[in-house]
Design a protein around this motif. Structure first.
Motif, PDB file in Angstrom:
ATOM      1  N   HIS A 142       8.019 -39.716  23.058  1.00 28.05           N
ATOM      2  CA  HIS A 142       7.819 -41.241  22.513  1.00 28.05           C
ATOM      3  C   HIS A 142       6.409 -41.565  22.244  1.00 28.05           C
ATOM      4  CE1 HIS A 142       9.184 -45.491  22.773  1.00 28.05           C
ATOM      5  NE2 HIS A 142       8.051 -45.395  22.210  1.00 28.05           N
ATOM      6  N   HIS A 198       3.144 -43.290  19.605  1.00 26.79           N
ATOM      7  CA  HIS A 198       2.780 -44.341  18.376  1.00 26.79           C
ATOM      8  C   HIS A 198       1.420 -43.775  17.860  1.00 26.79           C
ATOM      9  CE1 HIS A 198       5.803 -47.327  19.019  1.00 26.79           C
ATOM     10  NE2 HIS A 198       5.602 -47.078  20.391  1.00 26.79           N
ATOM     11  N   MET A 209       6.779 -42.488  16.559  1.00 33.07           N
ATOM     12  CA  MET A 209       7.728 -43.678  15.889  1.00 33.07           C
ATOM     13  C   MET A 209       7.399 -44.066  14.957  1.00 33.07           C
ATOM     14  SD  MET A 209       9.592 -44.449  18.866  1.00 33.07           S
ATOM     15  CE  MET A 209      10.039 -42.905  19.597  1.00 33.07           C
ATOM     16  N   LYS A 244      15.400 -44.726  15.514  1.00 35.18           N
ATOM     17  CA  LYS A 244      15.029 -45.656  16.525  1.00 35.18           C
ATOM     18  C   LYS A 244      15.518 -47.078  16.264  1.00 35.18           C
ATOM     19  CE  LYS A 244      12.513 -47.232  19.981  1.00 35.18           C
ATOM     20  NZ  LYS A 244      10.928 -47.283  20.029  1.00 35.18           N
ATOM     21  N   HIS A 273      11.349 -45.505  27.411  1.00 39.34           N
ATOM     22  CA  HIS A 273      10.691 -46.318  28.253  1.00 39.34           C
ATOM     23  C   HIS A 273      11.345 -47.161  29.008  1.00 39.34           C
ATOM     24  CE1 HIS A 273      10.990 -49.151  25.157  1.00 39.34           C
ATOM     25  NE2 HIS A 273       9.973 -48.641  24.499  1.00 39.34           N
ATOM     26  N   ASP A 302       4.895 -43.252  25.453  1.00 39.11           N
ATOM     27  CA  ASP A 302       4.740 -44.714  24.685  1.00 39.11           C
ATOM     28  C   ASP A 302       3.445 -45.489  24.399  1.00 39.11           C
ATOM     29  OD1 ASP A 302       5.473 -46.739  23.297  1.00 39.11           O
ATOM     30  OD2 ASP A 302       6.043 -48.055  25.116  1.00 39.11           O
TER      31      ASP A 302
HETATM   32 ZN    ZN Z   1       6.913 -47.518  21.944  1.00 37.54          ZN
END
Ligand code: ZN
Ligand code: NCD
Length: 346
Positions: A13, A15, A39, A99, A174, A247
């Motif tokens: 995960h 970004h 993501m 997602k 998450h 994340d």
């Molecule tokens: Zn995220």
């Protein structure tokens, strides 16, 4: 044990943003991880395989020829996503999942799904084609307390979904609560969860006690200590349903320090080292490789990576700031010491 060698981990995960912002952060992930699930919440979001593959090319353009880093792309599910897009994902190895963001749940989620009912037929089709659904598990109802939004999502959305479509592969992204750990542990094998370094290390006091710290604001929001402990137990347990997803979500310092503060914490700078510190503090370094390098690969049906990384028990200081496309970024644990240091990747 003062050094540890692991199969090079995967970040399920991540970004990366785009353009110059991406250029300033992508190397931190590529050093530490062999694959990352990217993501799709750009503005506008990545909603087609064609856009995802373009984005993937932009990521690889910032890396050397043979980077040893494989970005696995995701598509942003909307009320209008069609079956043909599910087919294209099922048939493309470089795009691995959809997602699900409830509309308005988090950073850049305005085009998310407005009600689960709108996508049920599509989710059934995803199950048929064995395309995984990655879930941002929070309700957006303004009447629900921000600390309860994950628990209520599990009760109102996730639990019925798992009952209705038992064959859908779901990653509860998450996870931040004991409720999520309990739900995922008790759910069928097709339901798994990622856990971030910040939710393993901090409870909500780190954000709200002794002065508000916007650099600890992320979504889902940090919870009480009992929840943090449940996450640590799940991550270190060796249970194959729990695996690594950072994340890591960079925002320039002005977006964090000027209200309204954006949700997101940048941890890619020291991600695997921080996970190692958590596992070490629990005397569980022996289960780190399962969590970081095996469980997720198995869930996604990917081969284990062939490269390795080696870390040493050595204190180093995480910098106060990192340059970020001409701006500054405050990394997670800025100015604090990290107990484990990445030595090399092979
Ligand atoms: Zn995220
Ligand atoms: C993420 C971001 O900034 O893109 N923020 C966050 O707090 N985690 C979005 C998300 O994953 O919710």
């Amino acid at each position: 044990m003062d050094t540890i060698t692991l199969i090079k981990p995967d970040d399920f995960h991540l970004h990366l943003r785009d353009g110059a912002e991406m250029a300033s952060v992508v190397h931190d992930s590529a050093r530490r991880f062999a694959r990352a699930v990217i993501m799709p919440n750009l503005v506008p979001p990545i909603v087609s395989v064609e856009q995802a593959l373009d984005y993937r090319r932009r990521i690889l353009a910032h890396l050397p020829q043979d980077p040893g880093f494989n970005p696995l792309m995701t598509l942003y599910l909307t009320d209008d996503t069609g079956r043909d897009e599910v087919d294209r994902v099922a048939e493309n190895e470089q795009v691995c999942a959809f997602k699900y963001y409830p509309a308005g749940a988090t950073t850049n989620s305005a085009s998310g799904v407005t009600a689960i009912g709108k996508v049920m037929p599509l989710l059934e089709y995803m199950a048929q084609r064995d395309v995984p659904l990655l879930v941002h598990g929070e309700v957006t109802d303004a009447g629900v307390d921000v600390f309860d939004r994950e628990k209520v999502f599990i009760e109102q959305v996730l639990s019925p979904l798992v009952e209705d479509i038992g064959s859908l592969r779901i990653v509860f992204e998450h996870a931040t609560t004991r409720d999520a750990v309990q739900f995922v542990t008790g759910a069928p094998a097709k339901v798994a969860a990622t856990i971030t370094p910040h939710h393993l290390m901090l409870n909500r006091n780190a954000m709200l006690s002794g002065g508000i710290n916007p650099h600890h604001y992320c979504l889902p929001i940090l919870k009480r200590e009992i929840h943090r402990q449940a996450l640590v137990d799940a991550a270190t347990s060796g249970n194959p349903k729990f695996f690594l997803g950072t994340d890591s979500a960079p925002h320039p310092v002005r977006s964090k320090e000027k209200p309204p503060c954006c949700a997101g914490i940048y941890n890619a700078y020291a991600a695997i080292e921080l996970y190692a510190s958590v596992f070490d503090s629990m005397d569980s370094l022996d289960t780190l490789e399962n969590f970081a390098s095996r469980n997720g690969a198995r869930f996604y049906g990917l081969p284990l990576n062939t490269q390795t990384i080696t870390m040493r028990r050595e204190r180093w200081r995480i910098p106060d700031t990192i340059s970020f496309a001409g701006n500054m970024l405050v990394p997670f644990r800025a100015g604090e010491s990290c107990q484990w240091k990445l030595l090399y990747e092979r």
